[in-house]
Design a protein around this motif. Structure first.
Motif, PDB file in Angstrom:
ATOM      1  N   LEU A 260       0.952  -0.961   0.396  1.00 43.82           N
ATOM      2  CA  LEU A 260       0.203  -0.167   0.211  1.00 43.82           C
ATOM      3  C   LEU A 260       0.865   1.290  -0.099  1.00 43.82           C
ATOM      4  O   LEU A 260       2.025   1.053   0.407  1.00 43.82           O
ATOM      5  CB  LEU A 260      -0.435   0.334   1.265  1.00 43.82           C
ATOM      6  N   TRP A 261       0.009   2.801  -0.097  1.00 43.94           N
ATOM      7  CA  TRP A 261       1.012   3.767  -0.631  1.00 43.94           C
ATOM      8  C   TRP A 261      -0.112   4.620   1.053  1.00 43.94           C
ATOM      9  O   TRP A 261      -0.973   3.718   0.937  1.00 43.94           O
ATOM     10  CB  TRP A 261       0.291   4.451  -1.436  1.00 43.94           C
ATOM     11  N   LEU A 262       0.837   4.631   1.303  1.00 46.57           N
ATOM     12  CA  LEU A 262       0.806   6.274   2.665  1.00 46.57           C
ATOM     13  C   LEU A 262       1.763   6.973   3.284  1.00 46.57           C
ATOM     14  O   LEU A 262       2.427   7.065   3.101  1.00 46.57           O
ATOM     15  CB  LEU A 262       0.267   4.941   4.069  1.00 46.57           C
ATOM     16  N   ARG A 263       0.539   7.942   3.577  1.00 43.38           N
ATOM     17  CA  ARG A 263       1.227   9.263   4.174  1.00 43.38           C
ATOM     18  C   ARG A 263       0.700   9.501   5.328  1.00 43.38           C
ATOM     19  O   ARG A 263      -1.188   9.913   5.786  1.00 43.38           O
ATOM     20  CB  ARG A 263       0.857  11.331   3.063  1.00 43.38           C
ATOM     21  N   SER A 264       1.517   9.104   6.278  1.00 42.65           N
ATOM     22  CA  SER A 264       0.791   9.528   7.865  1.00 42.65           C
ATOM     23  C   SER A 264       0.500  11.064   8.392  1.00 42.65           C
ATOM     24  O   SER A 264       1.467  11.527   7.739  1.00 42.65           O
ATOM     25  CB  SER A 264       1.604   8.514   8.652  1.00 42.65           C
ATOM     26  N   SER A 265      -0.026  11.564   9.062  1.00 42.03           N
ATOM     27  CA  SER A 265      -0.121  12.753   9.653  1.00 42.03           C
ATOM     28  C   SER A 265      -0.077  13.017  11.317  1.00 42.03           C
ATOM     29  O   SER A 265      -0.670  13.671  11.577  1.00 42.03           O
ATOM     30  CB  SER A 265      -1.275  12.888   8.885  1.00 42.03           C
ATOM     31  N   ALA A 266       0.028  11.738  11.622  1.00 37.34           N
ATOM     32  CA  ALA A 266      -0.365  11.740  13.173  1.00 37.34           C
ATOM     33  C   ALA A 266       1.798  11.754  14.289  1.00 37.34           C
ATOM     34  O   ALA A 266       2.260   9.953  13.319  1.00 37.34           O
ATOM     35  CB  ALA A 266      -1.319  10.702  13.810  1.00 37.34           C
ATOM     36  N   SER A 267       1.612  11.429  14.957  1.00 36.85           N
ATOM     37  CA  SER A 267       2.786  10.593  15.831  1.00 36.85           C
ATOM     38  C   SER A 267       2.006  11.163  16.885  1.00 36.85           C
ATOM     39  O   SER A 267       1.244  11.964  17.607  1.00 36.85           O
ATOM     40  CB  SER A 267       4.761  11.985  15.505  1.00 36.85           C
ATOM     41  N   PRO A 268       2.837  10.493  18.784  1.00 38.58           N
ATOM     42  CA  PRO A 268       3.470   9.576  17.702  1.00 38.58           C
ATOM     43  C   PRO A 268       2.928   7.903  17.216  1.00 38.58           C
ATOM     44  O   PRO A 268       1.448   8.157  18.225  1.00 38.58           O
ATOM     45  CB  PRO A 268       4.711   8.874  19.265  1.00 38.58           C
ATOM     46  N   GLY A 269       4.124   7.415  17.018  1.00 39.32           N
ATOM     47  CA  GLY A 269       3.423   5.762  15.343  1.00 39.32           C
ATOM     48  C   GLY A 269       1.807   6.767  14.524  1.00 39.32           C
ATOM     49  O   GLY A 269       1.546   7.066  14.981  1.00 39.32           O
ATOM     50  N   ILE A 270       2.232   5.746  14.274  1.00 36.86           N
ATOM     51  CA  ILE A 270       0.766   6.169  12.845  1.00 36.86           C
ATOM     52  C   ILE A 270      -0.337   6.031  13.388  1.00 36.86           C
ATOM     53  O   ILE A 270      -1.267   6.334  12.339  1.00 36.86           O
ATOM     54  CB  ILE A 270       2.289   5.982  11.362  1.00 36.86           C
ATOM     55  N   GLY A 271      -0.432   4.885  13.889  1.00 38.04           N
ATOM     56  CA  GLY A 271      -1.395   3.726  14.741  1.00 38.04           C
ATOM     57  C   GLY A 271      -2.039   2.759  13.582  1.00 38.04           C
ATOM     58  O   GLY A 271      -0.716   2.007  12.675  1.00 38.04           O
ATOM     59  N   THR A 272      -2.979   2.177  12.740  1.00 37.97           N
ATOM     60  CA  THR A 272      -2.997   0.944  12.453  1.00 37.97           C
ATOM     61  C   THR A 272      -3.271   1.263  10.879  1.00 37.97           C
ATOM     62  O   THR A 272      -4.803   1.702  10.519  1.00 37.97           O
ATOM     63  CB  THR A 272      -4.673   0.145  12.935  1.00 37.97           C
ATOM     64  N   PRO A 273      -2.655   0.931  10.308  1.00 39.88           N
ATOM     65  CA  PRO A 273      -2.844   1.124   8.316  1.00 39.88           C
ATOM     66  C   PRO A 273      -4.237   0.267   8.213  1.00 39.88           C
ATOM     67  O   PRO A 273      -5.089   0.388   7.103  1.00 39.88           O
ATOM     68  CB  PRO A 273      -1.437   1.048   7.617  1.00 39.88           C
ATOM     69  N   PHE A 274      -4.265  -1.519   8.341  1.00 41.03           N
ATOM     70  CA  PHE A 274      -5.116  -2.454   8.066  1.00 41.03           C
ATOM     71  C   PHE A 274      -4.835  -3.040   9.364  1.00 41.03           C
ATOM     72  O   PHE A 274      -4.165  -3.798  10.033  1.00 41.03           O
ATOM     73  CB  PHE A 274      -4.717  -2.752   7.139  1.00 41.03           C
ATOM     74  N   SER A 275      -6.196  -3.714   9.022  1.00 40.45           N
ATOM     75  CA  SER A 275      -6.383  -5.271  10.509  1.00 40.45           C
ATOM     76  C   SER A 275      -7.242  -5.323   9.470  1.00 40.45           C
ATOM     77  O   SER A 275      -8.096  -5.620   9.313  1.00 40.45           O
ATOM     78  CB  SER A 275      -7.014  -4.390  11.873  1.00 40.45           C
TER      79      SER A 275
END
Length: 422
Positions: free
Chosen positions: A245-260
């Motif tokens: 996947l392509w992703l661009r995170s806007s959060a920190s610390p940690g990007i969280g969960t892209p998928f589950s």
């Protein structure tokens, strides 16, 4: 209808003309037959023949006068009829049909009725002429009938027939023109209606108006427990997989969960998560491997993860490069089928119980799953935009992704634009 006498006053402008058809048996009243000489009188045959000839000449003169007045009446009626036909629909022809009245607009709506009426009138004239000739033959020797009268009557009949044929042709032309205009108008209306229906269908599809079914991204702008995407398809039983996947995170610390991916009895069947200050982790059947990926800089990154049940081997790729590999991650465990695949949230039960602290904030696109371990060369070509390889198990297509809670779909930047962001 009948013509009025030639000396009738011109009707004032704006008056309405009412045309009424007459029954056929009344049509013969307007054409008087020539007086027939009495047979068996006291006059000698020569005198009787002379009288007959004089009477016939008088009849011819009367016929000429009658025809002249009729021509004047025809011209006047034609003028009135033209005014009726040229009006804007407020004036009308009125034909009496039985007891009711058929009121028509500016032009006869059915030319066949007008043609039929003219044909009946023509037949009446023919019948009257035949009757006249028959009576003349019965009462006067054929030689005594002046040739000029017969020729004149035949000529008049021919003129009337030509006029009738001309009028019929004119009405047929008008009918054809009206039909063509109606067809063109109907076609234009149908075209406009079809375009409108297509536009409505586009709007009803909502977010399906992307240039291509895969040229979109899912935006998850807030860290909540209710913004997420859901893949409509589920997974079959898998003994190996590749997820990219392509992703661009806007959060920190940690990007969280892209998928589950959760199945009944195991909420953590497959999970990719970076929670708090922990490194990004891959969970399979609740077993954990830490991945050497660094994707929390707010830029677009291409991520691929491969896994096989054989010895639990895994690989981690970032932007086309293999950054790490390992084994013993849930070895010999097949991925269970029939679960729920969620984008942007970690599931504690199948399809639910999300935790806002584990939510992904940002954008993602081109989420694809294959049922095999892709070659490093293929992963590099996908990441550098050389090829477009949809997943054979889960492809990234608009109608396979639903969004909820305020998550949205938008047209995505081109692959080349995402590369420039690295």
């Amino acid at each position: 209808g009948r013509g009025s006498p030639a000396g009738e006053q011109e009707s004032p402008p704006g008056s309405r003309f009412v045309c009424t058809s007459l029954p056929l048996d009344a049509a013969g009243a307007g054409c008087p037959l020539p007086p027939v000489p009495m047979q068996g009188g006291a006059l000698p045959p020569e005198e009787e023949l002379k009288a007959t000839v004089l009477q016939l000449r008088e009849t011819v003169l009367q016929q000429k006068e009658t025809i002249g007045s009729q021509r004047e009446a025809i011209r006047e009626l034609t003028g009135k009829l033209s005014r009726c036909e040229g009006a804007d629909g407020k004036s009308a022809w009125k034909n009496e049909v039985g007891k009711g009245k058929d009121t028509m607009g500016d032009l006869p709506r059915d030319p066949a009725q007008v043609i039929d009426q003219l044909s009946r009138t023509m037949q009446t004239l023919k019948d009257r002429l035949e009757s006249l000739e028959h009576q003349l033959r019965a009462n006067v020797s054929y030689a005594a009938l002046p040739n000029d009268l017969r020729e004149m009557l035949q000529r008049r009949l021919g003129d009337l027939e030509r006029q009738l044929l001309s009028k019929v042709a004119e009405l047929e032309d008008e009918k054809s023109l009206l039909h063509n205009e109606t067809s063109a108008h109907r076609q234009k209306t149908e075209t406009a209606l079809n375009a409108l229906l297509e536009r409505v269908s586009e709007l009803e599809k909502g977010n399906s108006a992307f240039k291509s079914p895969d040229e979109f991204k899912v935006s998850l702008p807030l860290r909540t427990n209710y913004l997420y995407g859901k893949i409509k398809k589920t997974l079959p039983e898998l003994y190996a997989f590749t997820v990219c996947l392509w992703l661009r995170s806007s959060a920190s610390p940690g990007i969280g969960t892209p998928f589950s991916y959760a199945v009944p009895g195991q909420a953590n069947e497959i999970v990719l998560i970076e929670w708090g200050n922990n490194p990004i982790e891959l969970l399979i059947n609740d077993k954990v491997a830490q991945l050497p990926l660094f994707i929390s800089d707010g830029k677009w990154h291409h991520i691929c993860i491969t896994w096989t049940t054989r010895d639990g081997m895994w690989e981690a790729f970032q932007d086309g490069e293999k950054l790490g590999t390992g084994e013993n991650l849930a070895p010999w465990h097949p991925i269970k089928p029939g679960g729920v695949l969620i984008l942007g949230q970690e599931q504690d039960t199948v399809g639910g119980r999300f935790d806002a602290t584990q939510a992904f904030v940002g954008e993602m696109s081109q989420f694809n799953i294959w049922d095999r371990v892709l070659k490093a060369e293929d992963i590099m070509n996908i990441a550098n935009c050389s090829i477009n390889m949809p997943g054979n198990i889960i492809p990234w297509v608009d109608n396979n992704v639903d969004v909820f809670g305020g998550a949205t779909k938008w047209p995505v930047e081109t692959c080349e634009e995402r590369l420039l962001d690295l």
